[in-house]
Write an enzyme that holds these catalytic residues in place. Sequence first.
Site, PDB file in Angstrom:
ATOM      1  N   ASN A 106       0.887  -1.204  -0.123  1.00  8.87           N
ATOM      2  CA  ASN A 106      -0.018  -0.082  -0.035  1.00  8.87           C
ATOM      3  C   ASN A 106       0.821   1.119   0.047  1.00  8.87           C
ATOM      4  O   ASN A 106       2.021   1.218   0.412  1.00  8.87           O
ATOM      5  CB  ASN A 106      -0.839  -0.035   1.331  1.00  8.87           C
ATOM      6  CG  ASN A 106      -2.144  -0.979   1.047  1.00  8.87           C
ATOM      7  OD1 ASN A 106      -2.584  -1.102  -0.093  1.00  8.87           O
ATOM      8  ND2 ASN A 106      -2.592  -1.302   2.205  1.00  8.87           N
ATOM      9  N   ALA A 120      -9.163  -8.967   2.028  1.00 11.83           N
ATOM     10  CA  ALA A 120      -8.394 -10.150   2.539  1.00 11.83           C
ATOM     11  C   ALA A 120      -8.423 -10.048   4.248  1.00 11.83           C
ATOM     12  O   ALA A 120      -7.968  -9.071   4.838  1.00 11.83           O
ATOM     13  CB  ALA A 120      -7.196 -10.817   1.968  1.00 11.83           C
ATOM     14  N   LYS A 149      -4.678   4.838  -5.406  1.00  7.82           N
ATOM     15  CA  LYS A 149      -4.871   3.738  -4.578  1.00  7.82           C
ATOM     16  C   LYS A 149      -4.766   4.371  -2.968  1.00  7.82           C
ATOM     17  O   LYS A 149      -5.508   4.365  -2.185  1.00  7.82           O
ATOM     18  CB  LYS A 149      -4.201   2.577  -4.590  1.00  7.82           C
ATOM     19  CG  LYS A 149      -4.253   1.584  -3.362  1.00  7.82           C
ATOM     20  CD  LYS A 149      -5.888   0.870  -3.531  1.00  7.82           C
ATOM     21  CE  LYS A 149      -6.186   0.053  -2.067  1.00  7.82           C
ATOM     22  NZ  LYS A 149      -5.207  -1.266  -1.986  1.00  7.82           N
ATOM     23  N   ASN A 206      -7.472   5.082  -0.271  1.00  6.80           N
ATOM     24  CA  ASN A 206      -7.169   4.676   1.345  1.00  6.80           C
ATOM     25  C   ASN A 206      -7.356   5.829   2.349  1.00  6.80           C
ATOM     26  O   ASN A 206      -7.529   5.393   3.413  1.00  6.80           O
ATOM     27  CB  ASN A 206      -5.746   3.920   1.404  1.00  6.80           C
ATOM     28  CG  ASN A 206      -5.638   2.387   0.714  1.00  6.80           C
ATOM     29  OD1 ASN A 206      -6.778   1.946   0.394  1.00  6.80           O
ATOM     30  ND2 ASN A 206      -4.403   2.069   0.413  1.00  6.80           N
TER      31      ASN A 206
END
Length: 298
Positions: free
Chosen positions: A101, A126, A180, A184
């Site tokens: 990340n 997950a 991303k 986040n």
Amino acid sequence: MKIEIIGAGAVGLLVASFLAEKQASVKLITRTEQQAVQLKVNNLMRTNCDGTTSVFPIDAAASLSGDADIIVIAVKYGQLQDVFKQLQTVKPTTPILFLQNGLAHYDEALRLPFHQIAFCSVQFGAQKINEYHVAHKGIGPMKIAVAKGEKIFFSHLGAYSSERFLIVFEGDAEAMLLEKAWLNCFINPLTAILQVPNGQLIQRIDAFQLLKKLYNEMIMAFPQFAENFHFEQVVALCERTAENTSSMLADVLAGRETEIETIVGAIIKKAHIDNKQLPILQTLYLLVKALEESGERM
């Protein structure tokens, strides 16, 4: 093709399970010998989104074999320095795929002496149940972008794509990671501070108002996202992962160091370069850092 995945946490286990399901030759490189033994004895278990369970025989070891055709690095940013030491024995022609990340690892990875380096942005959910069992908590694509070398060295991974494990290739690795990390920033810090699952951010009036204010602030700082990313998509993301515990909240609850620096910290730095201020996000950043320092569970 031999694929070795360094890191048998939630993401590493889930990716390995989908590769094994497609009959890939995949090996998990674990941090401990004990986990490697458990994986080989018990097999790799995956609880699917529909509640069913799938089981796959899996190879595992605590060190690299030296003959992998591609190495996937699925550890958190804080563990990368240890992984870089392991990679010193790997041939520079071996393709390396990073699954972290945030943005902090991007420049560091590109300084490595490997000829083929790609990055990955995962948008599935997950959850690690135990050392050999992972739960698939939300369907989403695994995006791959090559930053150094040629796409052909990674394109064969597309053969393992499926409806539940969609592999998509992007053109700009840094832009993909920025997007991303930007996404986040909405869910990770807020859920970590409020200690709620993702869906509560749109179900609680106070949290929803804060989420909306944060979105407006982020759009002002990063107007390039305004046209293609609307607030409704933030809401949809919370709805799609409503029952999920964010990775940052999981770290806070477990007393681990979070990825606040490589995700939120990196976005704040990007904004400062353009002389843009993010006071709400800066406050959330400091609150998560305070949680890390005190170990307090609010």
